[in-house]
Write an enzyme that holds these catalytic residues in place. Structure first.
Site, mmCIF file in Angstrom:
data_model
loop_
_atom_site.group_PDB
_atom_site.id
_atom_site.type_symbol
_atom_site.label_atom_id
_atom_site.label_comp_id
_atom_site.label_asym_id
_atom_site.label_seq_id
_atom_site.Cartn_x
_atom_site.Cartn_y
_atom_site.Cartn_z
ATOM 1 N N GLY A 81 4.959 -7.790 4.970
ATOM 2 C CA GLY A 81 4.596 -8.750 3.939
ATOM 3 C C GLY A 81 5.420 -8.598 2.675
ATOM 4 O O GLY A 81 5.927 -9.578 2.115
ATOM 5 N N GLY B 176 -0.752 -9.740 -6.284
ATOM 6 C CA GLY B 176 0.112 -10.461 -7.209
ATOM 7 C C GLY B 176 1.323 -11.082 -6.554
ATOM 8 O O GLY B 176 2.462 -10.795 -6.918
ATOM 9 N N ASP C 63 0.812 1.419 9.422
ATOM 10 C CA ASP C 63 0.466 0.657 10.629
ATOM 11 C C ASP C 63 1.607 0.618 11.641
ATOM 12 O O ASP C 63 1.384 0.286 12.811
ATOM 13 C CB ASP C 63 0.083 -0.775 10.258
ATOM 14 C CG ASP C 63 -1.220 -0.848 9.483
ATOM 15 O OD1 ASP C 63 -1.917 0.181 9.409
ATOM 16 O OD2 ASP C 63 -1.533 -1.924 8.943
ATOM 17 N N ARG D 205 -3.460 7.579 3.928
ATOM 18 C CA ARG D 205 -2.319 7.201 3.094
ATOM 19 C C ARG D 205 -1.849 8.350 2.196
ATOM 20 O O ARG D 205 -0.657 8.645 2.119
ATOM 21 C CB ARG D 205 -2.686 6.010 2.207
ATOM 22 C CG ARG D 205 -2.925 4.721 2.952
ATOM 23 C CD ARG D 205 -3.067 3.573 1.966
ATOM 24 N NE ARG D 205 -3.321 2.307 2.626
ATOM 25 C CZ ARG D 205 -2.369 1.530 3.136
ATOM 26 N NH1 ARG D 205 -1.111 1.902 3.063
ATOM 27 N NH2 ARG D 205 -2.677 0.384 3.711
ATOM 28 N N ARG E 162 -22.174 9.133 15.622
ATOM 29 C CA ARG E 162 -21.825 9.184 14.204
ATOM 30 C C ARG E 162 -20.442 8.555 14.006
ATOM 31 O O ARG E 162 -19.539 8.760 14.814
ATOM 32 C CB ARG E 162 -21.796 10.618 13.685
ATOM 33 C CG ARG E 162 -23.146 11.309 13.714
ATOM 34 C CD ARG E 162 -24.059 10.777 12.619
ATOM 35 N NE ARG E 162 -25.275 11.570 12.500
ATOM 36 C CZ ARG E 162 -26.376 11.363 13.199
ATOM 37 N NH1 ARG E 162 -26.406 10.386 14.117
ATOM 38 N NH2 ARG E 162 -27.442 12.123 13.028
ATOM 39 N N GLY F 297 0.814 -1.208 0.000
ATOM 40 C CA GLY F 297 0.000 0.000 0.000
ATOM 41 C C GLY F 297 0.847 1.257 0.000
ATOM 42 O O GLY F 297 1.940 1.280 0.564
#
Length: 357
Positions: free
Chosen positions: A117, A79, A141, A282, A273, A12
């Site tokens: 990852g 992928g 993160d 990001r 809310r 990401g």
């Protein structure tokens, strides 16, 4: 002979990636006389023939680039080379094609910018190729092991904190409980940091088991002292804790933030809310801290290749850049310590973490 090194961004996107690419390119050129090749779209560009890559010109990578969010090289979070999704729905090992793509570029080393990852996949991919690999940690993160900070985290926390600053006045104006759901696929680093900085009343993270009844009791206690609104921060993965979102519950198509707001409104009788920040965390101009971190890690990554120290990751530790073997990083994510400084700070400030009212 001038060395050629490659750099790719994988996983990401986040703020600070362009600053990283710039630092690597400038250090390689000015410090070692090397050429830097930028690989397009992470590992996906390696499947194209010719390989999608561009030689990076240090004279065109001005300071303005460091201010920009995203990655101009492109990235991918899909992928897996070893189980690549094919059009017919099957999975195919295409790692050999990617390694061949790397060899066609004539690279003497590769720097990969990614989360835990991506670093694990890149390490496995590069292992048999003979091409030295150095990793740079990036993830909003902040859960990459062996580093105190990952690129992108500072900006994500700043955005979440700003969101709380904006939600508080509107919540107070309408006597509402405002729930802010932030990213954190497996860890609550953004939630706990932004919650403290943004003055939240309640912070819910996956590392601490929480109960809805404790949250309701804390909101009730706030009202007894004259408070008519409350700020709640919840990490997206906090839904894994007690009484969290369930496919059979009343909000199966929404995340834990929507679920929590609905339950709180029902339990307290007051309006609630939910705001889900999502990818807003990001794509942003990186903070000064992320630009500094990206620059320092990028420079050191190039120097590691010059020293012949492949299979390592650069890291930020105790206010300096270090390097650690990737074997100590992959598969060992860093989550929030339930007994750590930030959790103790939150409790000391009276923030409810859901395990008690």
């Amino acid at each position: 002979m001038t060395k050629r090194i490659g750099i790719l961004t994988s996983g990401g996107d986040c703020a600070g990636l362009n600053a990283t690419i710039r630092a690597v390119t400038l250090r390689a050129h000015h410090g070692h006389g090397w050429t830097t090749v930028g690989l397009r779209y992470g590992t996906l560009g390696l499947l194209e023939r010719p390989v999608q890559a561009v030689t990076l010109d240090p004279d065109r990578l001005s300071a303005a680039l460091a201010r920009q969010g995203g990655t101009f090289l492109g990235s991918t979070n899909r992928g897996n080379p070893f189980a690549f999704p094919m059009p017919d729905g099957s999975r195919k090992d295409r790692s050999a094609e990617m390694v061949e793509g790397l060899k066609q570029l004539g690279l003497d080393g590769l720097i990969g910018v990614g989360g835990d990852g991506s670093l694990a996949i890149l390490r496995k991919l590069l292992g048999p190729s003979g091409i030295p690999f150095v990793g740079i940690p990036k993830t909003i993160d902040n859960d990459v092991g062996q580093t105190e900070r990952a690129i992108g985290y500072s900006t994500a926390v700043a955005i979440a904190t700003e969101a709380l600053d904006r939600l508080q006045p509107t919540g107070a104006s309408h006597d509402r409980t405002m729930v802010l759901e932030v990213m954190g696929r497996d860890a609550g680093h953004i939630a706990i940091a932004a919650g403290i900085a943004g003055g939240a009343d309640i912070v819910l993270i996956p590392e601490i088991r929480w109960r809805l009844e404790n949250v309701v009791e804390h909101i009730a206690a706030l009202r007894t002292v004259g408070r008519t609104s409350a700020l709640v921060v919840v990490a997206e993965a906090a839904g894994q804790s007690d009484e969290a979102a369930d496919p059979s519950a009343d909000a199966p198509d929404h995340g834990v933030g929507d679920w929590l707001a609905k339950r709180l409104a029902k339990a307290t009788g007051a309006e609630a809310r939910a705001t889900v920040l999502g990818h807003v965390q990001r794509g942003a101009m990186p903070t000064a801290e992320d630009r500094l971190l990206a620059s320092a890690l990028g420079v050191r990554a190039v120097d590691l290749l010059a020293e012949g120290k492949g299979d390592h990751m650069v890291a930020w530790w105790n206010r300096q850049v270090i390097d650690v073997p990737l074997s100590k990083v992959v598969g060992k994510s860093r989550t929030v310590d339930p007994d750590g400084t930030l959790v103790r700070t939150a409790r000391a400030l009276g923030i409810c973490l859901g395990d008690a009212a």
